[in-house]
Design a protein around this motif. Structure first.
Motif, PDB file in Angstrom:
ATOM      1  N   ALA A  96       0.834  -1.160   0.004  1.00 12.94           N
ATOM      2  CA  ALA A  96       0.106  -0.004  -0.070  1.00 12.94           C
ATOM      3  C   ALA A  96       0.757   1.208  -0.264  1.00 12.94           C
ATOM      4  N   ASP A  97       0.686   2.328  -0.728  1.00  9.95           N
ATOM      5  CA  ASP A  97       1.279   3.129  -0.555  1.00  9.95           C
ATOM      6  C   ASP A  97       0.932   4.232   0.625  1.00  9.95           C
ATOM      7  N   THR A  98       1.326   3.475   1.552  1.00  7.18           N
ATOM      8  CA  THR A  98       1.926   4.536   2.800  1.00  7.18           C
ATOM      9  C   THR A  98       2.326   5.662   3.032  1.00  7.18           C
ATOM     10  N   GLY A  99       2.747   6.750   2.927  1.00  7.17           N
ATOM     11  CA  GLY A  99       2.913   7.775   2.322  1.00  7.17           C
ATOM     12  C   GLY A  99       2.045   8.172   2.215  1.00  7.17           C
ATOM     13  N   LEU A 100       1.161   8.008   1.102  1.00 10.18           N
ATOM     14  CA  LEU A 100       0.066   8.895   0.859  1.00 10.18           C
ATOM     15  C   LEU A 100      -1.046   8.122   2.229  1.00 10.18           C
ATOM     16  N   TYR A 101      -1.313   7.619   2.271  1.00 10.10           N
ATOM     17  CA  TYR A 101      -1.951   7.502   4.135  1.00 10.10           C
ATOM     18  C   TYR A 101      -1.541   8.420   4.675  1.00 10.10           C
ATOM     19  N   PHE A 102      -0.462   8.320   5.179  1.00  9.74           N
ATOM     20  CA  PHE A 102       0.467   9.508   5.919  1.00  9.74           C
ATOM     21  C   PHE A 102      -0.172  10.985   5.176  1.00  9.74           C
ATOM     22  N   ARG A 103       0.023  10.627   4.993  1.00  8.51           N
ATOM     23  CA  ARG A 103      -0.481  12.535   3.993  1.00  8.51           C
ATOM     24  C   ARG A 103      -1.726  12.925   4.594  1.00  8.51           C
ATOM     25  N   LYS A 104      -3.534  11.787   3.623  1.00  6.54           N
ATOM     26  CA  LYS A 104      -3.721  12.152   3.840  1.00  6.54           C
ATOM     27  C   LYS A 104      -4.974  11.923   4.942  1.00  6.54           C
ATOM     28  N   LYS A 105      -4.745  10.424   5.907  1.00  9.38           N
ATOM     29  CA  LYS A 105      -5.006  10.334   6.687  1.00  9.38           C
ATOM     30  C   LYS A 105      -4.606  10.721   8.662  1.00  9.38           C
ATOM     31  N   VAL A 106      -3.175  11.225   8.444  1.00  5.72           N
ATOM     32  CA  VAL A 106      -2.921  11.821   9.615  1.00  5.72           C
ATOM     33  C   VAL A 106      -2.575  13.318   9.464  1.00  5.72           C
ATOM     34  N   LEU A 107      -1.900  14.065   8.784  1.00  3.73           N
ATOM     35  CA  LEU A 107      -0.877  14.810   8.251  1.00  3.73           C
ATOM     36  C   LEU A 107      -2.226  16.022   8.211  1.00  3.73           C
ATOM     37  N   GLU A 108      -3.102  15.747   6.825  1.00  6.12           N
ATOM     38  CA  GLU A 108      -3.987  16.449   6.819  1.00  6.12           C
ATOM     39  C   GLU A 108      -5.102  17.170   7.546  1.00  6.12           C
ATOM     40  N   PRO A 109      -5.242  15.891   8.227  1.00  3.15           N
ATOM     41  CA  PRO A 109      -6.266  16.362   9.895  1.00  3.15           C
ATOM     42  C   PRO A 109      -5.623  17.292  10.799  1.00  3.15           C
TER      43      PRO A 109
END
Length: 646
Positions: free
Chosen positions: A360-373
């Motif tokens: 899975a794209d772990t970078g995208l997960y971080f940016r959208k699920k953690v950093l963005e909120p």
């Protein structure tokens, strides 16, 4: 994209007469206007290039990108030595998200989130005035001037909130690596408008475990960076080498000091500081950000971002986290995210790292699920839920997990030990006393490399620098100067978290020496879904200790020859499951070249100045019964290992 000059509203039409230039007598009229003005009325952003004045009169070059629809928009600031102009000049496009492809730009968060993007050159670099100092220390013992990166950030924010009417006067600061360092400096006496900070892979302590040293061993392959970064304002000087293989460059150069001097680096102030301060003296201690922040406290909500395979700054984020965790008032503003990335990998597509597939794209997960909120909560709408205090990706099983805190770094409780065994074994039970020793000969003339030769330095085409920490370690376990201890095959999953703690007891025939310890996941002999991974040896955590610092980082002392000594040190944080069918391995060696400079194995006052005659082979004897690694994990049942085949 070339620099775009902002004018309010649409550009006026220009007549040909306005652009025409008079031809010199007998010459030809030039094609190029004195000042080219881009017609940007169709762009979804406008750009301002401004020189923001600091309190001492120095002006810092700043690029501001404002979404055309911006109203009551928050500001995201990055302060960098890597050219603000370059960071927003990666594509020819009228769309803000398309030009934001630089190191710290994450368009799926910043542009899509409607932020006003501000990128600024630090003092003395690229378009900014003033003088440059590598990781400029804060005002104090190492900096008697009234200005530093903290005051520069304060002054910049003050200007921004009064000169950007499109903003909501809330500012966040974000950055990777050096830019993560500047995001940390903003936390000292912060501006009231600074609402959030995200230091990603930050430089924190260059001696203990970030760019320049690890536990006293100098990272020789940082010399090209220092050369380019510190020689000129615009980083125009490029490192040169007469050999393709960096192994030859540094071996022929003898010591790191001699290599640097052969390229004129004594002209560079920071290089001279390194030569003058090989030990962990006040020069390094007084600029260690984790120590300084622990005293300062944490008044601004901060998310530290750490990469589990960070090849450049694997120490900083975790050291800062542990330092701030000790103070309850600071801990209330503290968040941490750890992922399976290399240095800055969280800002890019991150489904794989080298040969390792995370599915899975772990970078995208971080940016959208953690950093963005996280950013949105503090800069836009406090009703947006925050992520957990600690968000971590557990490798092996490849799952995201949330928790309230990391395990403690000292492994005082809740730990189990991986004990060395006779015949190169590894088990959870200690061997009988007098289990003997395992020997190898460390020869500085034939050092163990950190990647297979040819060693291609960072930036050289084909260099594996970005992925080397996940590279297969079989080339090294087969060497006679690498001690290898391996467990039986696991029948159950075995999960470790936090920092492994090395307890290595060894003697040497020399009077100095280095000790590299690697904790490795050995894959099954056959992996049907990915055949090339059969028998793969994945480094989960590894580091080096320079033996002269075994008792004190500040006060080195020779190693008494042929006398067992304890070498105790922490490895970088891990969050990993060894799966059934895998084995656990520990490798021990005494060089990791040319990432780290060679230890002469003969005690000299300053290894940077060691003569060629000081470099001598030494026999290393590891005491099996007195050597182990503590890991944060419940002690498993004895049956976790399959019976050994006769």
């Amino acid at each position: 994209m070339k620099k775009i000059l902002l004018l309010s509203g649409c550009f006026a039409a220009f007549s040909m007469a306005a652009l025409a230039q008079e031809a010199p007598p007998g010459g030809i009229a030039p094609d190029m206007p004195d000042k080219f003005q881009v017609v940007d009325s169709s762009f979804d952003y406008v750009r301002k290039d401004v020189m923001i004045p600091m309190r001492d009169g120095t002006k810092l070059y700043t690029v501001i990108l404002i979404p055309r629809a911006a109203h009551d928009a928050p500001i995201l600031l990055t302060r960098t030595p890597y050219s603000a102009d370059h960071m927003v000049s990666y594509a020819y496009s009228g769309h803000m998200g398309s030009i934001m492809q630089g190191y710290d730009n994450m368009p799926d968060v910043i542009a899509d989130g409607g932020y006003i993007r501000v990128i600024q050159d630090v003092r003395g670099k690229h378009g900014s005035e003033g003088s440059y100092v590598m990781a400029r220390p804060l005002h104090g013992p190492l900096n008697g001037a009234p200005v530093d990166y903290a005051t520069d950030t304060w002054d910049t924010i003050e200007w921004l909130i009064h000169n950007l009417p499109q903003s909501n006067r809330k500012v966040g600061i974000i950055g990777i690596s050096y830019d993560g360092y500047t995001a940390l400096t903003a936390l000292f006496h912060p501006h009231p408008a600074l609402k959030v900070s995200v230091p990603m892979n930050p430089m924190v302590d260059g001696w203990m475990g970030d760019d320049w040293f690890h536990n006293g061993a100098f990272r020789e392959e940082t010399l090209p960076y220092i050369y380019t970064q510190d020689a000129t304002r615009k980083s125009m000087q490029k490192w040169w080498a007469s050999e393709y293989d960096a192994y030859d460059v540094y071996l022929k150069g003898v010591s790191a000091g001699m290599v640097g001097k052969s390229r004129g680096m004594e002209q560079i102030g920071f290089f001279n500081q390194i030569l003058a301060h090989p030990s962990y003296d006040s020069y390094w201690q007084d600029q260690a950000m984790d120590k300084l922040l622990q005293k300062e406290g944490l008044k601004v909500p901060t998310m530290l971002v750490h990469s589990l395979w960070d090849q450049e700054d694997i120490y900083g984020a975790i050291a800062t986290y542990y330092a701030l965790q000790k103070t309850p008032s600071a801990a209330s503003n503290l968040y941490l995210t750890m992922g399976p990335w290399n240095h800055g990998g969280e800002a890019k597509e991150a489904g794989t790292l080298g040969d390792i597939d995370f599915h899975a794209d772990t970078g995208l997960y971080f940016r959208k699920k953690v950093l963005e909120p996280f950013l949105a909560h503090y800069l836009k709408d406090p009703s947006i839920p925050l992520p957990a205090r600690v968000t971590a990706f557990r490798t092996g099983e490849n799952v995201w997990e949330s928790s309230n805190a990391l395990p403690s770094p000292d492994c005082a409780t809740g730990c189990t030990s991986l004990h060395f065994q006779p015949e190169h074994g590894l088990a959870f039970t200690a061997p009988a006393a007098g289990a003997g020793t395992q020997q190898y000969v460390s020869d500085p003339a034939h050092p163990v490399t950190y990647i297979p030769r040819p060693v291609l330095t960072k930036g050289v085409p084909g260099s594996p620098w970005a992925k080397w920490l996940t590279m297969d370690q079989r080339n090294f376990s087969a060497r006679p100067d690498v001690l290898t201890m391996t467990s039986g095959v696991l029948t159950q999953p075995f999960t470790i978290k936090g920092q492994p703690v090395v307890h290595l007891t060894a003697s040497t025939t020399g009077t100095d020496g280095d000790f590299v310890v690697k904790l490795i996941d050995v894959y099954p002999d056959e992996v049907p879904e990915q055949r090339e991974m059969g028998g793969y040896q994945l480094m989960v955590s590894a580091d080096i200790l320079r033996g002269r610092y075994r008792k004190s980082f500040e006060h080195p002392e020779p190693i008494p020859a042929n006398t067992p000594q304890l070498y105790k040190f922490n490895l970088p944080v891990a969050d990993h499951t060894f799966l059934p069918g895998h084995r656990i391995m520990i490798q021990v060696q005494s060089s990791w070249f040319p990432l780290y400079d060679r230890n002469p194995q003969t005690y000299v006052d300053n290894i940077f100045l060691a003569p060629a005659s000081a470099y001598k082979p030494a026999q290393i004897s590891v005491d099996v019964a007195s050597s182990w690694i503590d890991v944060h994990a419940p002690t498993p049942a004895a049956s976790i290992f399959a019976p050994q085949k006769p």
